[in-house]
Design a protein around this motif. Structure first.
Motif: not given
Length: 396
Positions: A216-220, A309-315, A325-337
């Motif tokens: 899990v990683r996070a970017v603002a 087993d997934g990889t995630y990115l929150s923005i 507050s902050r508005f957050v979207i959670l994203c899941k990596k796609v492509g290889d698997k």
């Protein structure tokens, strides 16, 4: 003519000789000697010679009797049984063997190789060495070519660059070693460099990095129309649902799988701030707790599977819809698997978790008042043998 031989004289001589012989025998007891015949006349000698010259009659040869069947049959000779040779028992003496190896075998081996390493053998060895040199030399050349583009940047900034960094990010990384890449969101026309400077258009949240694998990683983001595109179920279905994270090393595609509002003021929620900017490799139990808490806050429920087993990115972006507050979207990596597939249906979340301040303002009982103040539990080593329990201080 010569006078005839006088036989009377001869007889007298012979008589005298016999008497002397008889006397000698008596003296020495010698055996008697046969008396000599009187000499023959010439006519008697001639007649005797003629008789001797006549051939004697040869007897007829007598043939041997024919052999019988028993005599004809070959006689089989019985072979004597061979005696088994008993092998002598050998007693190994390690000291003797070792001494023989050193004094006899080793010198012989050395002598053998000196003789056998002929000119052809030496040429073959030389060719092998040359080939190995070319291979390793080629590898060195390739490795040098792969990092040659970094030399101007190393001289310019005086720092070491990550192996495999793309040249387009070298200047950005030279200025800020917290740079992670660029966030590209077509729906909001966002193409922002994500670094460690919180005054930039985008910055990496504390603890997040691309220099090592993270679940899990996070970017603002400092601004943007992210809320407009993903704050309602209808907007989500109509959006592209696609985010591209152009990291220092390659491009990664992510699909938006959840959206929610996150409190940033602990005073609004009994001294607790949900770690929307979570990072690292969580334990499986901790990851399940993270997803459960995201789902209770999500504005709508999608059919996306959020597995361990997934990889995630929150923005996240600032919002005026809810205070602090902050508005957050959670994203899941796609492509290889997992291939990207757009979601067309969603289910509204009728029980969204709010802050304690919101329930107090609306005179409602907080149904989550017994919920624990959860923080991630992460692995601190690549082998995933060491665990650290994060606290509020790790997200300040």
């Amino acid at each position: 003519m010569e006078k005839d031989f006088d036989f009377n004289e001869l007889e007298q001589i012979l008589k005298k000789v016999r008497e002397e012989q008889q006397q000698n025998r008596e003296e020495y007891n010698a055996p008697a000697v046969e008396e000599l015949e009187p000499p023959k006349t010439a006519e008697e000698l001639k007649a005797q010679a003629e008789e001797v010259n006549e051939p004697a009659p040869q007897p007829e040869p007598i043939s041997p009797p024919a052999p019988t069947k028993e005599e004809k049959a070959p006689v089989k000779k019985e072979k004597a049984p061979k005696k088994k040779r008993e092998m002598p028992k050998l007693k190994l003496n390690t000291k003797v063997i070792s001494a023989n190896v050193k004094t006899r075998l080793v010198p012989k081996v050395k002598e053998f190789f000196k003789k056998e390493l002929t000119r052809k053998a030496l040429i073959s060895v030389g060719c092998i060495i040359a080939l190995v040199g070319l291979v390793f030399g080629g590898i060195k050349v390739v490795q040098f070519a792969q990092v040659a583009y970094l030399r101007p940047y190393i001289e310019k900034y005086g720092i070491d660059f990550p192996k495999g960094i793309r040249e387009e990010f070298c200047d950005d990384y030279g200025k800020d070693q917290g740079v992670m890449g660029r966030i590209v969101i077509e729906d909001t026309a966002t193409d922002a460099l994500a670094g460690s400077n919180k005054k930039a258009d985008a910055y990496a949240e504390k603890g997040s990095t691309v220099l090592k694998d993270q679940q899990v990683r996070a970017v603002a983001l400092s601004s943007g129309e992210l809320e407009k595109c993903y704050s309602t179920a209808e907007a989500y279905v109509n959006s592209s649902q696609l985010v591209t994270f152009r990291t220092l090393f390659d491009d990664e595609q992510y699909k938006v799988v959840a959206a929610y509002y996150a409190n940033t003021n602990p005073d609004n929620d009994n001294g607790y701030v949900f770690p929307y900017n979570a990072y690292g490799n969580m334990t499986e139990k901790s990851f399940d707790s993270y997803i459960d808490r995201v789902n209770t806050r999500s504005l709508y429920i999608t059919d996306n599977e959020l597995n361990y087993d997934g990889t995630y990115l929150s923005i996240s972006v600032p919002t005026e819809t809810e205070p602090d507050s902050r508005f957050v979207i959670l994203c899941k990596k796609v492509g290889d698997k997992e291939k990207f597939k757009k979601t067309t249906k969603t289910t509204p979340n009728e029980r969204i978790r709010k802050t304690q301040a919101w329930y107090d303002e609306h005179n409602e009982k907080n149904p989550f008042w017994l919920a624990s103040k959860w923080y991630p539990e992460i692995y601190t080593d690549e082998a995933k043998t060491k665990i650290k329990q994060l606290t509020a201080e790790d997200f300040e």
